[in-house]
Design a protein around this motif. Sequence first.
Motif, short mmCIF file in Angstrom:
data_model
loop_
_atom_site.label_atom_id
_atom_site.label_comp_id
_atom_site.label_asym_id
_atom_site.label_seq_id
_atom_site.Cartn_x
_atom_site.Cartn_y
_atom_site.Cartn_z
N VAL A 1 -5.24 -90.84 78.49
CA VAL A 1 -4.13 -90.04 78.22
C VAL A 1 -3.16 -89.38 78.92
N ALA A 2 -2.48 -88.80 79.81
CA ALA A 2 -1.73 -88.73 80.14
C ALA A 2 -0.83 -87.66 78.97
N PRO A 3 -1.16 -86.68 79.03
CA PRO A 3 0.41 -86.17 77.96
C PRO A 3 1.34 -86.38 77.64
N PRO A 4 2.24 -86.33 77.34
CA PRO A 4 3.54 -86.66 77.08
C PRO A 4 3.89 -85.12 76.98
N THR A 5 5.34 -85.17 77.56
CA THR A 5 5.67 -83.48 77.79
C THR A 5 6.65 -83.86 76.46
N VAL A 6 6.65 -82.71 75.60
CA VAL A 6 7.27 -82.27 74.04
C VAL A 6 8.00 -81.58 74.63
N GLU A 7 9.14 -81.55 73.45
CA GLU A 7 10.13 -80.48 74.02
C GLU A 7 10.82 -79.86 72.21
N PHE A 8 10.99 -78.29 72.67
CA PHE A 8 10.98 -78.00 71.04
C PHE A 8 12.82 -77.00 71.81
N GLY A 9 13.44 -76.97 71.51
CA GLY A 9 14.47 -76.85 72.05
C GLY A 9 14.43 -76.60 73.71
#
Length: 352
Positions: free
Chosen positions: A314-322
């Motif tokens: 599975v292609a990874p999702p983009t996780v946001e930290f601010g």
Amino acid sequence: MSASDSKVSVPDGAPLLRIRGLRVDFQSRDGSSLSAVRGLDIDLSKGEVLGIVGESGSGKSLGMLASLGLQPRNATVSGSVSYKGRELVGRPGREMRALRGAEIGMIFQDPLSSLNPVMTVGDQIREALFLHNGGMSKKQATERVLELLRLVAIPQPDRRINQYPHEFSGGMRQRVMIAMAIANNPELLVADEPTTALDVTVQAQIMLMLRDLKEKLGLALVLITHDLGVVAGHADRVAVIYAGQVVEEAEVRELFANPRHPYTRGLIASIPKLTGSEDKLYSIPGAPPMLGALPGGCAFHPRCAHAGEICSRVAPPTVEFGNHRAACHFAETLPAWNDDSRQAMQEGRNNG
């Protein structure tokens, strides 16, 4: 009309440059499509310095060149590139050439091959001025060339203006390229590996010069490099590119203090440290994937010590930290990053 007369302002609240879903594809001999850049997303604000980092072949230079209409003839570009709210993808070549010279300056990797060996340095910079300033006289252009040569700290400009590129050192040729790039007071300067093949002292001089010019002229600067160490002291924000995609982006201090992608951690661990250690320099195991042979799921997983079973599927999702984002399945659960974890990573390079 001068180059500055035709410039438009940035819409309120909008970035100077906005790239969304940019793809660069090549046609293979068997008719299949090979993707070198796979959905690049980048924003650049006015006056900002953005470092774009990745190994050779990651797509960092190709992506930025294609966004400015400088892709190879056999490449197909899609997606959106907006400069001051104006869409650039699909814009006619004549309009792109006018925009690049007047509002967007470009410093290419190799100044020796980028400069014309049979034209004097002065004539080459004058040519850049005449192309975008129709009413400029030769006297005015010469005065501007001398001003530019002084601005980039070339000694004896009155004599150097009549010399040829082979009479300049590598560092001096790079200064000429910078002078040519800023001749028409651009608002955006793209520097593609500006310190390649230069010794360490000259590298530092060129980087300090770019920073000073950025402050004096109010430039936004895109600094493309394979070396995170180069951008550490000069960029405001860093975008890390792997296999044609941004895998991590953050403010420079945040990126070094708390990298959330294993690839970024590998790049940071590869920076030499002046500690007197006799250990071998760390390198990320394996090599970047070839065009047409991208692995499934996360493109980095064959080289990643933290990869799990999901990473190959599975292609990874983009996780946001601010204002910090990373495209990794384990961005939120990676071990804390500090000197001990960096050293452990370096010492464990042979066992994953």
